[in-house]
Design an enzyme around this catalytic site. Structure first.
Site, PDB file in Angstrom:
ATOM      1  N   GLN A  82      50.317  22.928 -23.566  1.00 32.16           N
ATOM      2  CA  GLN A  82      50.554  24.370 -23.547  1.00 32.16           C
ATOM      3  C   GLN A  82      50.478  25.041 -24.910  1.00 32.16           C
ATOM      4  OE1 GLN A  82      53.995  23.434 -20.857  1.00 32.16           O
ATOM      5  NE2 GLN A  82      53.613  25.541 -20.214  1.00 32.16           N
ATOM      6  N   GLU A  96      19.841  12.422  -0.653  1.00 36.70           N
ATOM      7  CA  GLU A  96      20.411  11.093  -0.870  1.00 36.70           C
ATOM      8  C   GLU A  96      21.929  11.012  -0.695  1.00 36.70           C
ATOM      9  OE1 GLU A  96      19.132   9.581  -4.634  1.00 36.70           O
ATOM     10  OE2 GLU A  96      17.025   9.647  -4.119  1.00 36.70           O
ATOM     11  N   TYR A 146      11.953   4.142  -4.603  1.00 32.18           N
ATOM     12  CA  TYR A 146      11.652   3.723  -5.962  1.00 32.18           C
ATOM     13  C   TYR A 146      11.332   2.243  -6.122  1.00 32.18           C
ATOM     14  CZ  TYR A 146      13.132   8.293  -7.599  1.00 32.18           C
ATOM     15  OH  TYR A 146      13.208   9.640  -7.821  1.00 32.18           O
ATOM     16  N   GLU A 201      10.583  11.998  -3.203  1.00 39.52           N
ATOM     17  CA  GLU A 201      10.688  11.490  -4.575  1.00 39.52           C
ATOM     18  C   GLU A 201      10.058  10.112  -4.634  1.00 39.52           C
ATOM     19  OE1 GLU A 201      14.577  11.187  -6.361  1.00 39.52           O
ATOM     20  OE2 GLU A 201      15.141  13.223  -5.782  1.00 39.52           O
TER      21      GLU A 201
END
Ligand code: PNW
Length: 418
Positions: A18, A119, A250, A321
């Site tokens: 704080q 994904e 991939y 992709e």
């Protein structure tokens, strides 16, 4: 006078957060309050954001480029994570539906192709299983909950599109899933089953509900109550909820029935969430690797496309992709002569062509990526681009693969020699 006892202690109180400041210097890491206090009150649509995407979409169309829009590629608003536990909260599906409605409403007059989620496997497993993606949670059970809610979110978004927009806007909507190909290590029945199980636990986990309305039997058998159940209503919304099959691909692994299967339940459990499918994964020593450590196996994409074609009964497929990061590309001169990437793309596109020849309904291919970018947990250290980016200035330099790929796009053909 009202006196206090002798030796009574007097002071003032503060707390580090704080009053100290210095939140970002001398190596202090962020705290939960740093994040929490940055979150603006949730609420209205951000018109500046809408204006940005309007301009982008218009500019693409003016240049004869058709926009394909992914509604969610992992950047969940922090407020939803902190206030409702993000993907773990079943109510998140309604948030996705509300957000998607704004997208369809504001952009759907010009956008004809929608991808609800990119994904979800990554959000579920990497985000909630091994913690290497945001929100960085580590758990053996949460991935199944996150996946479940993502699938429901997908179904709700598609439902909104079909009921409120599709007839008028005449677009199509689907989901994109990522998957490696899993090649049986040997020709044995056990290894072939293990490889199929690995596919079911990665791609089938997300595609079976969309095509068949439920998770693969192998997952239900092995996971029992760890796997949530769809309500009858969700099942109905899910079944048939994609106009096309989006695929990101991939790499390939070898898959085998694990020796550990004979070592009993405890050994199996020790392997955590990744061990749930009970498959030993490996790479063939002869396979070359990209900078991500992912094996380069062009024929894997052909086999995967054929597997999808058989299992989901000949859906139209788009590869949304495919590509690679190659080593040494921080050096611009190395990157501009990226023969490795060119070979990768030539190999994978050749295998896609074979898949089409064999009858697979592959309708399109998008290369990852247009340019070098922020590669998630790797920062800017992995370069997937067809264009080299100077990350200090934002300047762009087309690599050799860029020119090669433009020829492929223009001619709609792979040139005879690379
Ligand atoms: C995809 N895996 O991520 C994403 O959609 C992109 O944002 C990303 O840049 C690209 O592929 C390259 O990584 C993946 O572990 C992340 O198999 C992980 C995996 C696959 C794809």
């Amino acid at each position: 006078m009202r006196r206090f006892p002798p030796n009574f202690l007097w002071g003032t109180a503060t707390a580090a957060y704080q009053i100290e400041g210095a939140a970002r210097i001398d190596g202090r890491g962020p705290s939960i309050w740093d994040a929490f206090s940055q979150i603006p009150g949730r609420g209205d649509v951000n018109e500046k954001g809408v204006a940005f995407y309007n301009e982008l979409i218009d500019c693409l169309i003016e240049n004869d480029i058709e926009p394909w829009v992914t509604i969610y590629h992992w950047d969940l608003p922090l407020a939803l994570q902190m206030e409702m536990d993000g993907l773990l909260n079943p109510d998140i599906a309604k948030c996705f539906a509300d957000y998607a409605r704004v997208c369809f409403d504001r952009f759907g007059d010009r956008v004809r192709h929608w991808i609800t989620l990119n994904e979800p496997w990554c959000c579920a497993l990497l985000g909630h299983g091994n913690g290497c993606f945001a929100p960085g949670r580590v758990s053996n059970t949460e991935p199944y909950v996150a996946a479940h809610n993502l699938l429901r979110a997908h179904a709700y978004m598609v439902d909104v599109y079909r009921r409120e927009f599709q007839k008028r806007q005449k677009g199509v909507i689907g989901i994109t899933n990522n998957c490696n190909w899993y090649e049986p290590l040997t020709d044995s029945e056990e290894d072939r089953e293990a490889a199929n199980r690995a596919l079911e636990f990665s791609l089938g986990w997300f595609a079976d509900p969309v095509y068949f309305g439920d998770y693969p039997q192998s997952m239900r058998d092995r996971l029992g109550s760890k796997l949530p159940e769809f309500s009858a209503e969700d099942r109905k919304l899910l079944r048939g909820s994609a106009d096309f099959f989006g695929l990101n691909h991939y790499s390939t692994n070898l898959a085998a029935e694990p020796a550990i299967a004979t070592a009993g339940e405890t050994a199996r459990r020790d392997r955590g969430i990744i061990g749930d499918h009970d498959v030993d994964l490996s790479d063939h020593p002869s396979w070359e690797k990209t900078d991500m450590g992912w094996s380069i196996v062009p024929w894997g994409v052909r086999n995967l496309l054929q597997w999808i074609d058989r299992r989901y009964e000949h859906p139209p497929i788009y590869i949304t992709e495919n590509g690679c990061a190659m080593p040494g590309e921080d050096d611009r001169e190395v990157a501009l002569n990226d023969t490795g990437r060119l070979d990768y793309l030539e190999g994978y596109l050749g295998a896609c062509h074979e898949a089409i020849d064999s009858g697979v309904d592959l309708r399109g291919y998008m290369c990852w990526s247009m340019m070098d970018n922020f590669e998630w947990e790797y920062g800017n250290s992995k370069r997937f681009g067809l264009t080299w980016i100077d990350f200090k200035t934002g300047e762009r330099f087309p690599k050799a693969s860029f020119r090669w790929y433009s020829t492929v796009c223009t001619n709609n053909a792979i040139p005879a020699t690379a």
